[in-house]
Each structure stands twice: as structure tokens, then as C-alpha cells.
Design an enzyme around this catalytic site. Sequence first.
Site, mmCIF file in Angstrom:
data_model
loop_
_atom_site.group_PDB
_atom_site.id
_atom_site.type_symbol
_atom_site.label_atom_id
_atom_site.label_comp_id
_atom_site.label_asym_id
_atom_site.label_seq_id
_atom_site.Cartn_x
_atom_site.Cartn_y
_atom_site.Cartn_z
ATOM 1 C CD GLU A 95 -1.097 0.179 3.679
ATOM 2 O OE1 GLU A 95 -2.261 -0.229 3.574
ATOM 3 O OE2 GLU A 95 -0.648 0.695 4.697
ATOM 4 C CB CYS A 114 3.201 7.301 3.224
ATOM 5 S SG CYS A 114 3.639 6.000 4.374
ATOM 6 C CB CYS A 121 8.400 -5.746 7.746
ATOM 7 S SG CYS A 121 9.858 -5.075 8.566
ATOM 8 C CB CYS A 125 7.756 -3.602 15.393
ATOM 9 S SG CYS A 125 9.375 -3.066 14.816
ATOM 10 C CB CYS A 128 4.289 -3.037 13.088
ATOM 11 S SG CYS A 128 4.339 -2.761 11.308
ATOM 12 C CB CYS A 340 1.905 2.727 6.386
ATOM 13 S SG CYS A 340 1.703 4.005 5.178
#
Length: 376
Positions: A95, A114, A121, A125, A128, A340
Site C-alpha cells: 500500500e 508514504c 517485513c 515489531c 505493527c 501504513c
Amino acid sequence: MSTTRRELGALTLAQLQGVLVDLGQPAYRASQIREHAWQRGARSFQQMGTLPSSLRHQLGAELSFQSLEVTGETSTDRGLTVKLLLRGADGEEVEAVLIRHPGGATARPRNTVCVSSQVGCAIGCLFCATGQLGLRRNLTAAEIVDQVRIAGQIWSVTDWGSPTNVVFMGMGEPLHNYEAVVESIRLLQDWGLSPRHVVVSTSGLVPEIDRLAAEKLPIRLAISLHAADDPLRDQLVPLNRRYPLAQLKEAALRFSATTGRRVSLEYVLIAGVNDRPQDALALRRLAASMRAHVNLIPMNPIPNSELIAPPQRVCREFAVAVGPRASIRFSRGERATAACGQLRASMAALPRRTALAADAHRQLVGAELTTNSPTD
Ligand code: SAH
Ligand code: SF4
């Protein structure tokens, strides 16, 4: 259909001129193509009205117009914020968020994109949504540049102009996809967007921060801190176990010394986890020693996690305790930046790391419930 076509977004102006010359065309056509694809928001070679139709066909056969397809679009804040879901040729989705800042008496209007740098990822974290996916793949430089070009297409129907700023705060850890990210910054510069208006946000890959400093690109670096002491940061940002705060701080200082650009800190506020007065004090000290501004971001809720933002009052008190270096992002547009990673996570529920994250988070919240003890 050829899979070997080069991507328009990955070509510098000089390379595009080379392609035209090879096609027996005058080199100046390259600037016309760029103008159509950047300022005028063309969505295909066919829409480049000032080019001869034979050239438009030749270009379509030679080059891929863009590497990502828009598969979802949501607009909030009266159109000032637009969230895009974009699909690559292999079906993977990322996105991008478009944020129009209207400006004011002291600030110029800005069109900020952005962008994502990876599908998923690897850092994981705790708070997230992207981290829950694990890493699926890196984006190419063309896929990063094309997020900005697509934003330009969307803005071209307004009178706001082209993208002016890019922040690497979408999905992924940009410094984990180092080559493509740096190449995309250089390509964006060639397309007309200065590196001075680019922010790279990182969870703290120390060797890559040093490598980035050596590139001598005048970009800004944002460090996603989220905790100012190692035991807490070890839990929130697992990468901290590899590169603890002292090393990260030194790398950030080296980055500002080499580039002359100040580093800023991002701090997602999570209720009962990193919002205590002692957290604010530790953050105040660390930020002062780095001469860094702190962006406080109340956490956006994510699927499969009980972690939430503190009440607004607590956020404000925290900001006051950190001092004048801190500001809170409450506005809708800025919240969208922080959000995001969530659009894709909610659309494609593939949380490979959910069990892991849920465990760690239970431990954290559990620990938090018993930590009125002085051990922390
Ligand atoms: N991987 C990079 C850049 C992408 S994340 C990094 O971590 O810096 C961009 C920003 O969004 C980071 O500061 C990140 O901490 C923040 N973020 C992630 N999840 C969030 C959430 N649920 N609520 C608010 N901010 C979040
Ligand atoms: Fe990755 Fe950044 Fe999310 Fe951490 S906050 S998991 S580094 S995208």
C-alpha cells in the site's frame, strides 16, 4: 506479452533518451514522455497525446508503463488523504498513502507520498501489522518509484500539482532492501523530486545507516525508537537485541555529522507499555543527547493484538514531559501515515507471525501488569 520489457519508472532520462534513439526517434521525445507520465498524470503510453501514434505503440512494445496496478483506493479527510492498495506482477500487494498538506501562512503546500519498500517485513515489531506478515519479498526500485508516479496520476486530476515529498513509512524496512531503496531515491531525483524532500524511516539497522550516510544523499533519517531503554525496546523492536540503543544513537549521530541533516525519532505510544513518566524522562534525555525532534504517534489498533493507544490526555501529558522537542500527531492525515500496513493486513489475513507476536505481547502486557516493581 514480453517479460523482458524494461520498466519506465526505472529509467533515468538519459536511459530513456537511449531507448528512443535505438527506436530511431529524436531524443527530445524522452522529456515529452516524462512530462506526460509525471506532470500530466498519463496512465498509459496511449494517453500521451502529443506523441505520434506509431511511437506510442512502439513504446508499449518496448517498455512496461508501470510495475504496479491499483486494486483498491480509499479516500478520507475530504480527499486530502488517499490510501492505495497496489498489486505487483506476481500478485503480491502493498500500500501507499497520499497525503495533501494544504499549507498555511508559514508553510508551503506539500503532496507527500508514504511508500512501501517491501511486501511484509522481517523485523516483527510487536505493534505493527506489517510485521505480523513476515517478509514476503523486496520491492524493486521501479515498484517504489511507481508508487510516487501513481500518486502523481491521482493528484493530476486536482490542481495540487505533482508529488513533492516522499516518506519511506509504508510497509517494510527500507534499509533491509537497501540497494532498491537507494536506487529509487536516485531515480526520483532524476524524475524531479529532490532527496532533500525524502525521509527514510528505519527500525535501526546500524551498518546500513552508516552505508546510507556514505551515499551523501541529503535525505532525512527518521529512527523508529518506541522505547528509550534496552529491555523494553528489545521486546517492542526485536532488532534492538542486535543493535542496542547505544550503538543506534552513535550511528544516528554519525549520520547527522556526515550529512549535515538532523535525525528525528518516531515513538509509537502504547497504553501501559511505553507511556509511563519514567519512559518520557528516558526519552527526553536520549532525544536531547541526539539533538533530535520526537514524533509521538498514538498507536493505531492492529488485528490480533490487544495493544492500544493511551487516552489523549495521557499522550498530551507524555508530550509535555518529553519537552519542547516532542510533538504528537493527532491529525487524520498524519495518522494515515502511521497506519501504513493495515489496509493490506485487513484485506489479506495472512498473519504468519501472529502466534509469535501474540505470545510476546502477552508476556509484555503480563509483565506490565506486575511491574509496579522497581526492576524496570
Ligand atoms: N520499517 C520502518 C518504516 C515503516 S514503519 C520503520 O519501522 O521505521 C513506519 C512507521 O509506522 C514506524 O515509525 C512504525 O513504528 C510506525 N507504525 C507501525 N505500526 C504502527 C501502528 N500500529 N500504529 C502507529 N504507528 C505504527
Ligand atoms: Fe517492520 Fe517498521 Fe513494522 Fe517494525 S514498524 S515491523 S520495522 S514495518
